[in-house]
Design a protein around this motif. Structure first.
Motif, PDB file in Angstrom:
ATOM      1  N   HIS A  31      38.993  37.031  63.645  1.00  0.00           N
ATOM      2  CA  HIS A  31      37.556  37.832  64.312  1.00  0.00           C
ATOM      3  C   HIS A  31      36.524  38.178  63.483  1.00  0.00           C
ATOM      4  N   LEU A  32      37.240  39.008  62.803  1.00  0.00           N
ATOM      5  CA  LEU A  32      35.999  40.206  62.056  1.00  0.00           C
ATOM      6  C   LEU A  32      35.238  38.624  60.843  1.00  0.00           C
ATOM      7  N   VAL A  33      36.433  38.363  60.220  1.00  0.00           N
ATOM      8  CA  VAL A  33      36.004  37.874  59.202  1.00  0.00           C
ATOM      9  C   VAL A  33      34.515  36.720  59.871  1.00  0.00           C
ATOM     10  N   ASP A  34      34.978  35.858  60.354  1.00  0.00           N
ATOM     11  CA  ASP A  34      33.698  34.450  61.165  1.00  0.00           C
ATOM     12  C   ASP A  34      32.759  35.199  60.908  1.00  0.00           C
ATOM     13  N   ASP A  35      33.115  37.049  62.515  1.00  0.00           N
ATOM     14  CA  ASP A  35      31.410  37.320  61.965  1.00  0.00           C
ATOM     15  C   ASP A  35      30.696  37.861  60.970  1.00  0.00           C
ATOM     16  N   ILE A  36      31.330  38.923  60.141  1.00  0.00           N
ATOM     17  CA  ILE A  36      30.435  38.985  59.004  1.00  0.00           C
ATOM     18  C   ILE A  36      30.152  37.393  58.594  1.00  0.00           C
ATOM     19  N   SER A  37      30.662  36.681  58.351  1.00  0.00           N
ATOM     20  CA  SER A  37      30.255  35.236  57.307  1.00  0.00           C
ATOM     21  C   SER A  37      29.180  34.430  58.599  1.00  0.00           C
ATOM     22  N   ARG A  60      16.496  41.838  64.439  1.00  0.00           N
ATOM     23  CA  ARG A  60      17.716  41.405  64.059  1.00  0.00           C
ATOM     24  C   ARG A  60      18.997  42.033  63.210  1.00  0.00           C
ATOM     25  N   LEU A  61      18.564  43.495  62.099  1.00  0.00           N
ATOM     26  CA  LEU A  61      19.809  44.267  61.766  1.00  0.00           C
ATOM     27  C   LEU A  61      20.071  44.980  62.531  1.00  0.00           C
ATOM     28  N   ALA A  62      19.439  45.379  63.548  1.00  0.00           N
ATOM     29  CA  ALA A  62      19.858  46.636  65.005  1.00  0.00           C
ATOM     30  C   ALA A  62      20.524  45.968  65.980  1.00  0.00           C
ATOM     31  N   ASP A  63      21.078  44.777  65.878  1.00  0.00           N
ATOM     32  CA  ASP A  63      21.602  43.702  66.973  1.00  0.00           C
ATOM     33  C   ASP A  63      22.389  43.603  66.151  1.00  0.00           C
ATOM     34  N   TYR A  64      22.629  43.491  64.755  1.00  0.00           N
ATOM     35  CA  TYR A  64      24.243  42.885  64.050  1.00  0.00           C
ATOM     36  C   TYR A  64      25.070  44.458  64.149  1.00  0.00           C
ATOM     37  N   ALA A  72      32.696  47.873  64.424  1.00  0.00           N
ATOM     38  CA  ALA A  72      31.936  46.580  64.420  1.00  0.00           C
ATOM     39  C   ALA A  72      31.935  46.845  62.668  1.00  0.00           C
ATOM     40  N   PRO A  73      31.221  46.021  61.647  1.00  0.00           N
ATOM     41  CA  PRO A  73      30.732  45.732  60.517  1.00  0.00           C
ATOM     42  C   PRO A  73      29.993  46.330  60.796  1.00  0.00           C
ATOM     43  N   GLU A  74      28.928  46.905  59.764  1.00  0.00           N
ATOM     44  CA  GLU A  74      27.705  47.577  59.584  1.00  0.00           C
ATOM     45  C   GLU A  74      27.484  46.714  58.893  1.00  0.00           C
ATOM     46  N   TYR A  75      25.482  46.382  58.075  1.00  0.00           N
ATOM     47  CA  TYR A  75      25.409  46.078  57.698  1.00  0.00           C
ATOM     48  C   TYR A  75      23.312  46.114  57.342  1.00  0.00           C
ATOM     49  N   VAL A  95      35.304  49.424  58.520  1.00  0.00           N
ATOM     50  CA  VAL A  95      36.974  49.571  58.308  1.00  0.00           C
ATOM     51  C   VAL A  95      37.855  48.343  59.493  1.00  0.00           C
ATOM     52  N   VAL A  96      38.605  48.126  58.340  1.00  0.00           N
ATOM     53  CA  VAL A  96      39.736  46.912  59.335  1.00  0.00           C
ATOM     54  C   VAL A  96      41.004  47.896  58.625  1.00  0.00           C
ATOM     55  N   ASP A  97      42.306  47.121  58.972  1.00  0.00           N
ATOM     56  CA  ASP A  97      43.059  47.191  59.200  1.00  0.00           C
ATOM     57  C   ASP A  97      44.021  45.971  58.501  1.00  0.00           C
ATOM     58  N   CYS A  98      44.510  46.176  57.476  1.00  0.00           N
ATOM     59  CA  CYS A  98      45.318  45.356  56.657  1.00  0.00           C
ATOM     60  C   CYS A  98      46.751  45.145  56.972  1.00  0.00           C
TER      61      CYS A  98
END
Length: 298
Positions: A31-37, A60-64, A72-75, A95-98
């Motif tokens: 889900h996170l990968v799809d969101d960023i991509s 757009r930046l504020a929304d992301y 949540a990812p930051e841009y 920050v992700v859990d791998c």
């Protein structure tokens, strides 16, 4: 709680996509990968004029970037090098859990150089940068990622390649039919006996020397595409060249013959040995787990 392991990653483009795909295969992060991509692909389309929007880039930046959600990812914004220098939304942080190891992905314009200056112990970047900056030039050429570390002078850098991510395109020999004698193969041995111009991208001079070997290019003259010219068109003018290709269809459209695939251009996982720690080694184990590629001998 253990602090996340900082990992330098590209801010955009094919290398970042490769990193995200690796995370999707080694951890439950689809889900996170799809969101960023999807966000970055949309923003790339906006920058190129293939998408239109009524919202300005700051809206757009504020929304992301949802700062209320730590997961949540930051841009962030960068000036694009296209005409007009538009601002472009690019990846900044997540920050992700791998697989039980917490990773702090931090966007950098040049992750490899951030590793070289000891800002990070772990990172991803194009293998091309390693060849351009730290791989020693030798008489014999280099054709495999597995041989890269042996060509790095330990006095020059502590960074080593761990593995490739498989997002491979190739630096490929291309020539016009007129350049090749009847029955000749377009390979490294042909280049070694050739004394004419070789068309390459300007930034790739040292890379091409490393890949072909100094003996092979000793009598050749590097030339470069004119500003704004397609690389394949420039190679067709010069007769022989090296350029990145996947299918080679554009090269064939310009009447070029495709020769040897000289070296894979792909995203690689790198480690700065001087910044290693148990946490970094655990991160390496997770990032290379279940990968199809074989880890490179350090």
């Amino acid at each position: 709680m253990t602090d996340p392991v900082p990992v330098a990653v590209p801010r955009k483009g094919r290398p970042l996509e490769a990193v995200l795909e690796r995370l999707a295969t080694t951890a439950d992060l689809d889900h996170l990968v799809d969101d960023i991509s999807s966000t970055l692909r949309y923003e790339k389309a906006v920058t190129k004029g293939k998408q239109t929007t009524d919202r300005n880039v700051y809206e757009r930046l504020a929304d992301y970037s949802d700062l209320s959600d730590p997961a949540a990812p930051e841009y962030t914004l960068l000036r694009d090098d296209r005409e007009g220098k538009p601002r472009r939304v690019v990846f900044d942080s997540a920050v992700v859990d791998c697989g039980g190891v917490s990773l702090h992905l931090v966007g950098r314009e040049e992750p490899f150089r951030a590793l070289r200056t000891h800002e990070f112990g772990l990172g991803f970047d194009s293998a091309d940068l390693v060849l351009e900056e730290v791989v020693g030039l030798q008489a014999e050429g280099l054709d495999d990622l597995g041989d890269v570390n042996a060509r790095i002078d330990p006095r020059d850098t502590d960074v080593r390649v761990v593995t490739g991510l498989g997002d491979t395109v190739y630096h490929t020999l291309m020539a016009t039919p007129e350049t090749l004698p009847p029955g000749a193969e377009l390979d490294r041995s042909f280049v070694a006996g050739y004394d004419g111009p070789i068309c390459i991208s300007p930034r790739y001079e040292r890379l091409v020397e490393a890949v072909l070997g100094t003996d092979a290019v000793g009598d050749a003259e590097f030339v470069y595409p004119r500003k704004g010219a397609e690389e394949e068109a420039a190679i067709a003018e010069s007769g022989l060249g090296v350029y990145l290709t996947v299918t080679g269809s554009t090269a064939r459209d310009h009447g070029l013959v495709l020769g040897d695939r000289l070296f894979p251009s792909e995203t690689v996982l790198m480690e700065n040995a001087a910044e290693s720690s148990p946490a970094v080694e655990r991160a390496v184990e997770r990032l290379t787990a279940d990968a199809l590629e074989t880890a490179i001998e350090v």
